[in-house]
Design an enzyme around this catalytic site. Sequence first.
Site, PDB file in Angstrom:
ATOM      1  CE1 TYR A 123      -5.619   0.540   6.966  1.00 28.79           C
ATOM      2  CE2 TYR A 123      -7.338   1.221   8.587  1.00 28.79           C
ATOM      3  CZ  TYR A 123      -6.192   0.455   8.110  1.00 28.79           C
ATOM      4  OH  TYR A 123      -5.732  -0.627   9.141  1.00 28.79           O
ATOM      5  CE  LYS A 167       7.465  -2.953  -1.566  1.00 31.13           C
ATOM      6  NZ  LYS A 167       8.649  -3.927  -1.244  1.00 31.13           N
ATOM      7  CG  ASP A 192      10.121  -5.060   1.639  1.00 33.02           C
ATOM      8  OD1 ASP A 192      10.756  -4.040   2.060  1.00 33.02           O
ATOM      9  OD2 ASP A 192      10.698  -5.835   0.681  1.00 33.02           O
ATOM     10  CG  ASP A 226      -3.604  -1.934  10.966  1.00 39.01           C
ATOM     11  OD1 ASP A 226      -3.897  -1.923  12.391  1.00 39.01           O
ATOM     12  OD2 ASP A 226      -4.049  -2.830  10.190  1.00 39.01           O
ATOM     13  CG  ASP A 268      -1.279  -5.405  15.394  1.00 44.26           C
ATOM     14  OD1 ASP A 268      -1.727  -4.576  15.734  1.00 44.26           O
ATOM     15  OD2 ASP A 268      -2.220  -6.596  15.244  1.00 44.26           O
TER      16      ASP A 268
END
Length: 358
Positions: A141, A192, A224, A248, A252
Amino acid sequence: MSQKILVLKGDGIGPEIVNEAIKVLTAVQHKFGLDIELHEELIGGAAFDALGSPLPDATMKKATEVDAIILGAVGGPKWSGVDGSLRPEKGLLGLRSGLDLFANFRPARLYPQLAEASSLKPALVSDLDILIVRELTGGIYFGEPRGIRTLDNGEREGFNTYVYSESEISRIAHIAFQAAQKRGRRLCSVDKSNVLEVTVLWREVVSDIATQYPDVELTHMYVDNAAMQLIRAPKQFDVILTGNMFGDILSDAAAMLTGSIGMLPSASLNSDNKGMYEPIHGTAPDIAGKGIANPLATILSVAMMYRYTFNREDVASAIEQAVNSVLDQGYRTADIVGDAQKTVSTEEMGSAVVSSLQ
Ligand code: IPM
Ligand code: MG
């Protein structure tokens, strides 16, 4: 000493939901005799429209002076054509980074009354209670260099930089281990590291810090797989620690398991527990102005503010109990309504929480 609070309503449904949170704040002020000093400034698209910047100087100045900030949401299609550096989201990101609010707590908790509203079978989500600890001021970000450039062959290329320093990783890891100590003592760090060096370092630093918290069980998971496990068997998680972008996305996904993204609050803290409190959802432009948005995530964010910044567990639990009680009484906004219930407006929901507090 008075509690200095800055209110930033933002865009879309932001003003509607924040108004209800302020009603609840006023109710707890009277109930507990709190000395509150409220300020209000502009943020996001609303600030851009009025003053030409998504984060005006007056807003940043006030934000540095107060103890806590209550924010609605920013952004919307109206500003999609605006230059990247002036988009509403930049206002929010500027606040997070300018105030060093690196520790983001996103609890995903299923209220038993809403089990039916979850996208998963009730058995998979009953008593679900996960805490996502998201690093909020670093990673892709904020990494530099970033931009869109034109190559020699005339083709354009977009680029961002995914970067984390050891100190950035270690400070958020400590926060996550300490949060896990107060809960189920299990921490899953999501990365990751099979592909990205920055998360190879992430995994190394988190593993090193784990030796200081022998009472917490640390596991690692690729992002993942974590996305899949959240949908397959979410109750395996207690605390999830992850970087800015993965946090982020996963928050959700976790939100949906609890019935509605309209239920999830968040806290973003600096190292002195100064904090910004906001629902994790966005501005919902499709329903803005209709008075049907769910204000509970914002109201629950006020509870988090009392828990983390003002150290008033009594006030925090009073608000949470009031929310629980209105759900018991069958109050539902459109996003969480079931067959047997009546849909209430944003304002009616706020008022129900206020009555329940009194
Ligand atoms: C969130 C939001 C923000 C983010 C946006 C509005 C910049 O999606 O708080 O989750 O990506 O962090
Ligand atoms: Mg988000």
